[in-house]
Scaffold this active site. Structure first.
Site, PDB file in Angstrom:
ATOM      1  N   ASP A 206     132.540   4.925 -36.811  1.00 43.46           N
ATOM      2  CA  ASP A 206     133.847   4.323 -36.579  1.00 43.46           C
ATOM      3  C   ASP A 206     133.981   2.969 -37.291  1.00 43.46           C
ATOM      4  O   ASP A 206     133.054   2.153 -37.253  1.00 43.46           O
ATOM      5  CB  ASP A 206     134.026   4.142 -35.066  1.00 43.46           C
ATOM      6  CG  ASP A 206     135.369   3.577 -34.680  1.00 43.46           C
ATOM      7  OD1 ASP A 206     136.378   4.240 -34.971  1.00 43.46           O
ATOM      8  OD2 ASP A 206     135.407   2.477 -34.098  1.00 43.46           O
ATOM      9  N   GLU A 247     134.349   6.255 -41.447  1.00 45.15           N
ATOM     10  CA  GLU A 247     135.783   5.984 -41.335  1.00 45.15           C
ATOM     11  C   GLU A 247     136.059   4.639 -41.988  1.00 45.15           C
ATOM     12  O   GLU A 247     135.707   3.592 -41.455  1.00 45.15           O
ATOM     13  CB  GLU A 247     136.244   5.945 -39.873  1.00 45.15           C
ATOM     14  CG  GLU A 247     137.765   5.781 -39.786  1.00 45.15           C
ATOM     15  CD  GLU A 247     138.236   4.915 -38.629  1.00 45.15           C
ATOM     16  OE1 GLU A 247     139.449   4.943 -38.341  1.00 45.15           O
ATOM     17  OE2 GLU A 247     137.421   4.194 -38.019  1.00 45.15           O
TER      18      GLU A 247
END
Length: 521
Positions: A206, A247
């Site tokens: 993330d 990401e």
């Protein structure tokens, strides 16, 4: 053998991934909250493990959004990097999920939130209480407020006990400090735990562009890329086959800087935007433009493709509920190079616009009570359209449904090596509504033609200067949707000396939002 893994590209290029928000997927115990046993109970929907059936979706990879303990519904503020959220189950449930998924040929990656923890994490509580603590430098503290703001002009300095800590997302998510060698070592160990002790196949990482900051330099620092290079080397020493998906919500040019050994693949946000735009307007130009830098900057196929994810309004809401446009978008996603990711419910046309809770509502399984998600009270109300055919049970039986289209495309990709790992050779179309290209490996050549428009197109003559194609003897339809007249009887393209062709039209007209995929033999 089309079923065999590809030789040149890594195993993930043979996969189609499915993003699951455990809280919203399926509730096994009636408390209104989805759980790991719920995911296990629905694995046969994703892939029944029998390659001879085509009634499952054909999914061969799963990404689980955060499953660690957390005070928030979404789980992105972690309080224990070694644990499972008790609302979702136990560590043994997770081990069982791994076993059941692997038995069906499904790889499992989990969201790993490296950038920040929760303010309720014991590390942060200790760090905040005691400025002489061993945990003090695991976060970024200042005695005076440095005063600068974040990349989107947000407040990033938050006060606690007469000091200030850095948190790029919000006050409840303090950034971890990777300048600290002991913090880095701790997070490497937590990663090792999931790879070695639980057996996950990798991580979706993330918000990695924010990992290391230096004063008001807050994103995409060279030090961040270097840290991930070391991290990847460490994980490969534990399991050389694990997958790291980054990401990096940024431009293609920026994202590509991470795929050169910091992570294996990263999400292609510019392409996702382009596909959704192309589907919404029935045009190919946005997709063509997005492909130019992608094909130039990434190693072959080493990027993750998707339409929307848990942070974006769902595609069905962006394309005004047009099922035909959703089919065209799915066709592009599942025939282009890269590693495709599907957001749960996308395959039945679930809608949703922000706030985030409303793009993460429970999965719509049936038209029965609570959409078949729970026997209790769902943690968040379902979209009301589950009673109107936007559910798995109804669409499973309908050969023209969006779900049937996804299923057909995924099985076509799984069964054809050129669609999984072939190079892409772009074809000029006489129409700005028709996207066409070859996918080619030494074993197979596949021609893909997608009419993005919701009406028929008859001026789409396809032209290709040169290709590896040689004398053609037959066409085999791999997949089609839409009412093509005279299917199977259309002419082969006439090749020139360079393997190209000019103004080729397999049919006089292409039906609206139709897809045609055939093998050139």
């Amino acid at each position: 053998d089309d079923e065999a893994p590809t030789s040149e590209l890594p195993w993930w290029n043979d996969r189609v991934f499915y993003e699951i928000f455990v809280r919203s997927f399926y509730d096994s115990d009636g408390d209104g909250i989805g759980d790991l046993q719920g995911v296990i109970s629905q694995l046969d929907y994703l892939n029944d493990g029998d390659p001879t059936t085509d009634t499952d979706l054909g999914i061969t990879g799963i990404w689980l959004m955060p499953i660690n303990p957390s005070p928030s519904y979404h789980g992105y503020d972690v309080t224990d990097y070694y644990g499972v959220n008790p609302e979702y189950g136990t560590i043994d449930d997770m081990r069982q999920l791994m076993e059941e998924a692997h038995a069906r040929g499904i790889a499992v990656i989990i969201d790993f939130v490296l950038n920040h923890s929760s303010t309720e994490h014991p590390w942060f509580l200790e760090s905040a209480e005691n400025s002489g603590s061993v945990y003090t430098d695991w976060y970024v503290w200042e005695d005076e407020n440095p005063g600068f703001r974040g990349p989107e002009n947000q407040v990033v300095w938050h006060s606690e006990n007469d000091r200030y800590y850095y948190g790029v997302f919000w006050s409840g998510m303090p950034d971890l400090n990777y300048q600290s060698t002991s913090l880095s070592a701790q997070m490497l160990d937590a990663s090792r735990f999931w790879i070695e002790d639980i057996g996950v196949d990798g991580f979706r990482l993330d918000a990695i562009k924010f990992l290391i900051s230096d004063g008001d330099r807050q994103e995409n620092l060279p030090e961040t890329v270097e840290w991930f290079q070391d991290y990847r080397t460490f994980l490969q020493s534990r399991n050389p086959e694990n997958l790291l998906v980054g990401e990096v919500w940024d431009s293609t040019q920026q994202v590509a800087t991470y795929t050169d050994n910091a992570v294996d693949i990263a999400f292609e946000f510019d392409l996702a935007t382009a596909i959704v735009r192309g589907a919404a307007f029935g045009i190919t130009s946005s997709i063509e433009s997005a492909l130019d830098p992608i094909l130039e900057l990434y190693p072959q196929g080493q990027y993750a493709t998707f339409l929307t994810n848990h942070d974006q309004d769902r595609i069905m809401s962006q394309i005004r509920g047009e099922v035909g446009a959703a089919k065209s978008a799915a066709s592009v996603l599942l025939t282009l190079p890269g590693v495709p990711f599907i957001y749960y419910g996308e395959e039945v046309g679930m809608v949703g616009v922000k706030p985030d809770e409303d793009i993460r509502v429970p999965m719509q399984w049936t038209d029965g009570e609570n959409g078949g998600f729970t026997e209790g009270t769902p943690w968040r109300a379902l979209n009301p359209d589950y009673v109107d055919g936007v559910n798995v049970a109804v669409q499973t039986e309908d050969p023209d449904s969006l779900l049937s289209h996804y299923r057909g495309l995924i099985h076509a990709r799984n069964d054809n090596i050129a669609l999984r790992s072939g190079e892409i050779i772009r074809i000029d179309s006489g129409s700005g509504n028709v996207l066409a290209f070859l996918r080619h490996t030494e074993e197979q050549s596949v021609l893909v033609i997608i009419n993005m428009r919701n009406r028929e197109v008859d001026n789409y003559g396809l032209t290709l200067d040169a290709s590896p194609l040689t004398a053609l003897t037959a066409l085999d339809v791999i997949y089609s949707n839409g009412a093509f007249s005279g299917e199977g009887e259309f002419a082969l393209p006439e090749l020139n000396a360079d393997g190209g062709f000019s103004e080729y039209m397999p049919f006089v007209e292409l039906p609206g939002n139709s897809t045609l995929i055939f093998e050139l033999n």
